[in-house]
Design a protein around this motif. Structure first.
Motif, PDB file in Angstrom:
ATOM      1  N   LYS A  47       8.925  23.976 -44.576  1.00  0.00           N
ATOM      2  CA  LYS A  47       8.912  25.309 -45.183  1.00  0.00           C
ATOM      3  C   LYS A  47       8.890  26.410 -44.133  1.00  0.00           C
ATOM      4  O   LYS A  47       8.999  27.579 -44.469  1.00  0.00           O
ATOM      5  CB  LYS A  47       7.704  25.453 -46.112  1.00  0.00           C
ATOM      6  CG  LYS A  47       7.728  24.487 -47.260  1.00  0.00           C
ATOM      7  CD  LYS A  47       7.740  24.958 -48.643  1.00  0.00           C
ATOM      8  CE  LYS A  47       7.431  26.340 -48.955  1.00  0.00           C
ATOM      9  NZ  LYS A  47       7.663  26.690 -50.335  1.00  0.00           N
ATOM     10  N   GLY A  48       8.720  26.035 -42.844  1.00  0.00           N
ATOM     11  CA  GLY A  48       8.808  27.021 -41.787  1.00  0.00           C
ATOM     12  C   GLY A  48       7.522  27.320 -41.048  1.00  0.00           C
ATOM     13  O   GLY A  48       7.511  28.154 -40.141  1.00  0.00           O
ATOM     14  N   TYR A  49       6.414  26.695 -41.421  1.00  0.00           N
ATOM     15  CA  TYR A  49       5.158  26.913 -40.702  1.00  0.00           C
ATOM     16  C   TYR A  49       5.211  26.198 -39.360  1.00  0.00           C
ATOM     17  O   TYR A  49       5.758  25.105 -39.253  1.00  0.00           O
ATOM     18  CB  TYR A  49       3.967  26.368 -41.497  1.00  0.00           C
ATOM     19  CG  TYR A  49       3.648  27.170 -42.741  1.00  0.00           C
ATOM     20  CD1 TYR A  49       2.824  28.277 -42.674  1.00  0.00           C
ATOM     21  CD2 TYR A  49       4.164  26.811 -43.974  1.00  0.00           C
ATOM     22  CE1 TYR A  49       2.521  29.009 -43.808  1.00  0.00           C
ATOM     23  CE2 TYR A  49       3.877  27.531 -45.115  1.00  0.00           C
ATOM     24  CZ  TYR A  49       3.055  28.627 -45.024  1.00  0.00           C
ATOM     25  OH  TYR A  49       2.770  29.350 -46.151  1.00  0.00           O
ATOM     26  N   LYS A  50       4.645  26.820 -38.354  1.00  0.00           N
ATOM     27  CA  LYS A  50       4.580  26.189 -37.047  1.00  0.00           C
ATOM     28  C   LYS A  50       3.533  25.085 -37.060  1.00  0.00           C
ATOM     29  O   LYS A  50       2.539  25.165 -37.776  1.00  0.00           O
ATOM     30  CB  LYS A  50       4.232  27.218 -35.970  1.00  0.00           C
ATOM     31  CG  LYS A  50       5.321  28.231 -35.741  1.00  0.00           C
ATOM     32  CD  LYS A  50       4.940  29.171 -34.629  1.00  0.00           C
ATOM     33  CE  LYS A  50       6.045  30.177 -34.404  1.00  0.00           C
ATOM     34  NZ  LYS A  50       5.711  31.131 -33.361  1.00  0.00           N
ATOM     35  N   GLU A  51       3.778  24.075 -36.243  1.00  0.00           N
ATOM     36  CA  GLU A  51       2.868  22.931 -36.181  1.00  0.00           C
ATOM     37  C   GLU A  51       1.460  23.344 -35.756  1.00  0.00           C
ATOM     38  O   GLU A  51       0.466  22.833 -36.276  1.00  0.00           O
ATOM     39  CB  GLU A  51       3.426  21.889 -35.214  1.00  0.00           C
ATOM     40  CG  GLU A  51       2.711  20.575 -35.233  1.00  0.00           C
ATOM     41  CD  GLU A  51       3.394  19.546 -34.359  1.00  0.00           C
ATOM     42  OE1 GLU A  51       2.693  18.605 -33.956  1.00  0.00           O
ATOM     43  OE2 GLU A  51       4.589  19.685 -34.079  1.00  0.00           O
ATOM     44  N   SER A  52       1.374  24.304 -34.843  1.00  0.00           N
ATOM     45  CA  SER A  52       0.055  24.756 -34.386  1.00  0.00           C
ATOM     46  C   SER A  52      -0.712  25.448 -35.508  1.00  0.00           C
ATOM     47  O   SER A  52      -1.928  25.284 -35.631  1.00  0.00           O
ATOM     48  CB  SER A  52       0.199  25.683 -33.184  1.00  0.00           C
ATOM     49  OG  SER A  52       0.997  26.799 -33.523  1.00  0.00           O
ATOM     50  N   LYS A  53      -0.012  26.206 -36.347  1.00  0.00           N
ATOM     51  CA  LYS A  53      -0.666  26.888 -37.457  1.00  0.00           C
ATOM     52  C   LYS A  53      -1.170  25.875 -38.488  1.00  0.00           C
ATOM     53  O   LYS A  53      -2.267  26.025 -39.028  1.00  0.00           O
ATOM     54  CB  LYS A  53       0.309  27.867 -38.115  1.00  0.00           C
ATOM     55  CG  LYS A  53      -0.308  28.719 -39.181  1.00  0.00           C
ATOM     56  CD  LYS A  53       0.666  29.764 -39.687  1.00  0.00           C
ATOM     57  CE  LYS A  53      -0.003  30.679 -40.679  1.00  0.00           C
ATOM     58  NZ  LYS A  53       0.900  31.734 -41.136  1.00  0.00           N
TER      59      LYS A  53
END
Length: 78
Positions: A47-53
């Motif tokens: 969905k576009g969230y960064k892995e770190s977030k």
């Protein structure tokens, strides 16, 4: 003495397992998917969230549930 506390501590692991089970069962019944990919953290990546977030979000939820479980253990001792 309370097994529900274990469920609270492991809530994110359980959530990941539950999303896989939901995806498999729903797909076998309807041939459609609930999530873009399971477990849920892969769905969030797509969905576009960064892995770190995602990792920070999972860590925060785990810490909060751990604190709540520690408080409930302390409350049960009294």
């Amino acid at each position: 003495k309370n097994p529900l506390i274990l469920a609270l501590v492991c809530c994110m692991y359980m959530w990941s397992s539950i999303t896989v089970i939901m995806q498999v069962v729903y797909f076998k019944i309807t041939k459609k998917r609930i999530f873009k990919m399971s477990p849920y953290h892969h769905h969030l990546e797509l969905k576009g969230y960064k892995e770190s977030k995602i990792a920070v979000m999972y860590a925060v939820i785990t810490i909060i549930s751990g604190i709540v479980s520690i408080i409930s253990i302390i409350m049960n001792l009294n």
